[in-house]
Design an enzyme around this catalytic site. Structure first.
Site, mmCIF file in Angstrom:
data_model
loop_
_atom_site.group_PDB
_atom_site.id
_atom_site.type_symbol
_atom_site.label_atom_id
_atom_site.label_comp_id
_atom_site.label_asym_id
_atom_site.label_seq_id
_atom_site.Cartn_x
_atom_site.Cartn_y
_atom_site.Cartn_z
ATOM 1 N N ASP A 183 28.979 -14.705 -113.279
ATOM 2 C CA ASP A 183 29.747 -13.895 -112.325
ATOM 3 C C ASP A 183 28.951 -12.679 -111.884
ATOM 4 O O ASP A 183 27.896 -12.376 -112.450
ATOM 5 C CB ASP A 183 31.095 -13.482 -112.948
ATOM 6 C CG ASP A 183 30.964 -12.985 -114.384
ATOM 7 O OD1 ASP A 183 29.846 -12.704 -114.816
ATOM 8 O OD2 ASP A 183 31.994 -12.868 -115.067
ATOM 9 N N ASP B 287 42.342 -10.243 -122.440
ATOM 10 C CA ASP B 287 43.490 -10.899 -121.806
ATOM 11 C C ASP B 287 43.253 -12.406 -121.625
ATOM 12 O O ASP B 287 43.988 -13.072 -120.915
ATOM 13 C CB ASP B 287 43.783 -10.257 -120.438
ATOM 14 C CG ASP B 287 42.620 -10.382 -119.458
ATOM 15 O OD1 ASP B 287 41.565 -10.944 -119.839
ATOM 16 O OD2 ASP B 287 42.765 -9.934 -118.309
ATOM 17 N N HIS C 288 40.556 -13.857 -120.261
ATOM 18 C CA HIS C 288 39.763 -14.326 -119.119
ATOM 19 C C HIS C 288 38.405 -14.851 -119.567
ATOM 20 O O HIS C 288 37.868 -14.398 -120.571
ATOM 21 C CB HIS C 288 39.642 -13.248 -118.028
ATOM 22 C CG HIS C 288 38.734 -12.095 -118.323
ATOM 23 N ND1 HIS C 288 39.195 -10.818 -118.529
ATOM 24 C CD2 HIS C 288 37.386 -12.004 -118.405
ATOM 25 C CE1 HIS C 288 38.175 -10.003 -118.729
ATOM 26 N NE2 HIS C 288 37.059 -10.699 -118.662
ATOM 27 N N GLU D 240 40.660 -14.257 -114.115
ATOM 28 C CA GLU D 240 41.749 -13.481 -114.702
ATOM 29 C C GLU D 240 42.984 -14.369 -114.896
ATOM 30 O O GLU D 240 43.064 -15.462 -114.313
ATOM 31 C CB GLU D 240 42.107 -12.317 -113.767
ATOM 32 C CG GLU D 240 40.971 -11.311 -113.552
ATOM 33 C CD GLU D 240 40.764 -10.374 -114.748
ATOM 34 O OE1 GLU D 240 41.154 -10.721 -115.870
ATOM 35 O OE2 GLU D 240 40.212 -9.278 -114.531
HETATM 36 C C1 GLP Z 1 33.513 -9.324 -118.657
HETATM 37 C C2 GLP Z 1 32.670 -10.540 -118.250
HETATM 38 C C3 GLP Z 1 32.985 -11.740 -119.103
HETATM 39 C C4 GLP Z 1 32.990 -11.337 -120.571
HETATM 40 C C5 GLP Z 1 34.095 -10.336 -120.813
HETATM 41 C C6 GLP Z 1 34.172 -9.898 -122.266
HETATM 42 O O1 GLP Z 1 34.703 -9.224 -117.962
HETATM 43 N N1 GLP Z 1 32.801 -10.882 -116.893
HETATM 44 O O2 GLP Z 1 32.009 -12.764 -118.860
HETATM 45 O O3 GLP Z 1 33.202 -12.470 -121.371
HETATM 46 O O4 GLP Z 1 33.829 -9.198 -120.017
HETATM 47 O O5 GLP Z 1 33.189 -8.934 -122.506
HETATM 48 P P1 GLP Z 1 32.709 -8.497 -123.943
HETATM 49 O O6 GLP Z 1 31.884 -9.624 -124.473
HETATM 50 O O7 GLP Z 1 31.862 -7.272 -123.706
HETATM 51 O O8 GLP Z 1 33.911 -8.214 -124.740
#
Ligand code: GLP
Length: 261
Positions: A67, A136, A138, A143
């Site tokens: 993304d 949440d 995602h 989302e």
């Molecule tokens: C972001 C990214 C996701 C990631 C998520 C969790 O929103 N777009 O790809 O999995 O955060 O992040 P973290 O691994 O820092 O908790």
């Protein structure tokens, strides 16, 4: 779905690197799916250490990001292209020219998603996809409410995600872009092998829903239950709400050595 509950982040890093390295050992030109965020950092560190020791080479690999924020230039320090370069690519032998991401600054954002899908297909598809999960539920930036069949497209981030990611923007949630381009859940489900990492108690409910909940757009990561080859790597805290935690621990402890990931 294989659920692996490990003692600490270091073990998660080692096992995650084993899973990726297994694909590169089979195919030196493997296509890697990379995730940003803190969850896969230990995996990246361990892969970099193996490259450094000459045990692994990613020189023949290509990589695709999940993304990207809309409107952040590629050289902005928080664009996911910059983040992945800092966190991973600068420390391994993968050619930066072979690292691709959705174009969040495309003149035509409406077609940028479809263009990205074509690029993934042209590379032969993703062999192994690293994933984190949001609190949440995602995955990538899909989302809650995202179609389980979605493809790469523009999405609007939730207030919760912008708050979660404010730490990368000087603590200011308003500085976090509101829109992003993200691989869809349907896109992610086409990768050959999904390796999801979740750490810490803040992910425990999302992990429970993804592994044991009903498949539901409310918890987008639960769509992984529909994929035939998923490895979920957890520390003890992220596993805290699993109903069948004892079974997953026993299965991993008694796993035959030939089984791999
Ligand atoms: C972001 C990214 C996701 C990631 C998520 C969790 O929103 N777009 O790809 O999995 O955060 O992040 P973290 O691994 O820092 O908790």
């Amino acid at each position: 779905m294989e659920v692996v509950i490990l003692d600490d982040e270091e073990q998660v890093g080692r096992v995650g690197a084993d899973a990726v390295a297994q694909h590169v050992a089979r195919n030196a030109g493997a296509v890697l799916g990379l995730a940003t965020g803190s969850s896969p950092l230990r995996v990246y560190r361990e892969l970099a250490a193996r490259v450094d020791r000459g045990e692994l080479s990613l020189a023949g690999c290509q990589a695709f990001l999940l993304d990207e924020y809309v409107g952040l230039p590629v050289d902005h320090p928080e664009s996911y292209r910059s983040v992945i370069r800092r966190d991973f690519i600068d420390h391994v032998d993968l050619d930066p020219a072979n690292v691709h991401g959705p174009d969040g600054c495309a003149a035509d954002l409406a077609t940028a998603g479809a263009d990205y899908e074509l690029a993934i297909v042209a590379a032969g598809g993703v062999d192994v996809q690293l994933l984190g999960v949001g609190s949440d539920g995602h995955i990538a930036f899909n989302e809650p409410g995202s179609s389980l069949a979605s493809r790469t497209r523009l999405k609007t981030l939730t207030t919760q995600t912008r708050r979660d990611n404010a730490r990368f923007f000087g603590g200011d949630a308003d500085a976090v872009p509101r829109h992003c381009l993200t691989q869809g859940i349907g896109t992610i489900l086409q990768a050959g092998h999904l390796v999801l990492v979740a750490l810490g108690v803040g992910k425990a409910e999302a992990v429970h829903q993804l592994v044991e909940g009903p498949v539901s757009a409310l918890w987008p990561a639960s769509a992984l239950q529909l994929h035939p080859h998923v490895t979920v790597l957890l520390d003890q805290a992220a596993a805290a709400r699993l109903q069948l935690g004892d079974y997953y621990r026993e299965a991993y402890l008694t796993k035959p050595a030939w089984q791999g990931f």
